[in-house]
Design an enzyme around this catalytic site. Structure first.
Site, PDB file in Angstrom:
ATOM      1  N   LYS A  84       0.844  -1.195   0.000  1.00  0.00           N
ATOM      2  CA  LYS A  84       0.000   0.000   0.000  1.00  0.00           C
ATOM      3  C   LYS A  84       0.879   1.244   0.000  1.00  0.00           C
ATOM      4  O   LYS A  84       1.757   1.406   0.857  1.00  0.00           O
ATOM      5  CB  LYS A  84      -0.841  -0.004   1.282  1.00  0.00           C
TER       6      LYS A  84
HETATM    7  C1  E4P Z   1      -8.564   0.852   3.357  1.00  0.00           C
HETATM    8  O1  E4P Z   1      -7.698   0.171   2.895  1.00  0.00           O
HETATM    9  C2  E4P Z   1      -8.477   1.548   4.642  1.00  0.00           C
HETATM   10  O2  E4P Z   1      -7.713   0.758   5.522  1.00  0.00           O
HETATM   11  C3  E4P Z   1      -9.807   1.737   5.298  1.00  0.00           C
HETATM   12  O3  E4P Z   1     -10.873   1.329   4.473  1.00  0.00           O
HETATM   13  C4  E4P Z   1      -9.999   3.054   5.959  1.00  0.00           C
HETATM   14  O4  E4P Z   1     -11.259   3.051   6.578  1.00  0.00           O
HETATM   15  P1  E4P Z   1     -11.672   4.128   7.683  1.00  0.00           P
HETATM   16  O5  E4P Z   1     -11.901   5.430   6.978  1.00  0.00           O
HETATM   17  O6  E4P Z   1     -12.953   3.590   8.266  1.00  0.00           O
HETATM   18  O7  E4P Z   1     -10.546   4.185   8.656  1.00  0.00           O
END
Ligand code: E4P
Length: 223
Positions: A84
């Site tokens: 990521k």
């Molecule tokens: C995606 O890869 C992120 O980890 C995640 O969906 C973020 O979600 P949040 O906005 O609920 O923290």
């Protein structure tokens, strides 16, 4: 549509995997912290062993060289690891290089369709538009995902749309209707997807009637 779990909690991953509907996992530094992981790389390895699908693990460097160094280390942990990378200029450069090296990437923290267009041009494997966080600031998160799906279809980009920051079943429904390739969601949301009060009421009634039928049948046989 693929279902990913947005968590680093091993028990949640184990439970979702046991249902046979889990296609992957996304993590981020916040989720790693929440899970209390002692060793980041070891924790990611354990997740990879629990799920038969892609596992996103995030870099924390924000410069090109640092991201490449971390990404290469993460990619070595397991063949299922997808790295990521945040959607910043250095990140886009890193995605381009990593793609050329054959390392798969998930471009994260995407909040606009034009950002998603740039990530696709760099060759990202996944793009993660964050719907819930856009909703949090009075923007239409799902509309952004819809636009990303359309743009990618217009040009035949191979980058897969990973609808992220989904907070409730309606987000998942909308993402599915829009044709997002993947929905990543917290464990609670995945469980909510299969729930319906009429299913519970209906099952209870069927079981009661079955019991009454068996008792009546027994009465006929013993009479
Ligand atoms: C995606 O890869 C992120 O980890 C995640 O969906 C973020 O979600 P949040 O906005 O609920 O923290």
């Amino acid at each position: 549509m693929k279902f990913f779990l947005d968590t680093a909690d091993l028990d949640e991953i184990r439970e979702a995997a046991s249902l046979g509907i889990l296609d992957g996992v996304t993590t981020n530094p916040t989720l790693i912290r929440k899970a209390g992981a002692r060793d980041f790389h070891e924790h990611i390895y354990q997740i990879c062993e629990l799920v038969e699908g892609d596992v996103s693990a995030e870099v924390t460097a924000t410069d090109y060289e640092g991201m490449l160094r971390e990404a290469r280390e993460l990619a070595r942990i397991h063949e299922r690891v997808v790295v990521k990378i945040p959607l910043i200029a250095e990140g886009i450069r890193a995605i381009k290089t990593l793609t050329e090296e054959g390392i798969r990437t998930n471009c994260t923290l995407c909040f606009s369709p034009t950002q998603a267009l740039v990530a696709a041009k760099a060759g990202a494997t996944y793009i993660s538009p964050f719907a819930g966080r856009l909703d949090d600031v009075s923007s239409d998160g799902m509309r952004v995902i819809e636009q990303v799906v359309k743009i990618y279809r217009n040009y035949g980009f191979k980058t897969r749309v990973l609808a992220a920051s989904l907070r409730h079943p309606m987000h998942v429904l909308e993402a599915a209707l829009m044709g997002a390739d993947v929905a990543t969601m917290p464990f609670g949301v995945m469980m909510q997807l299969l729930k319906h009060p009429l299913t519970d009421v209906g099952l209870e009634r069927f079981l009661k009637d079955w019991e009454a039928y068996l008792q009546a049948k027994q009465g006929v046989q013993t009479a």
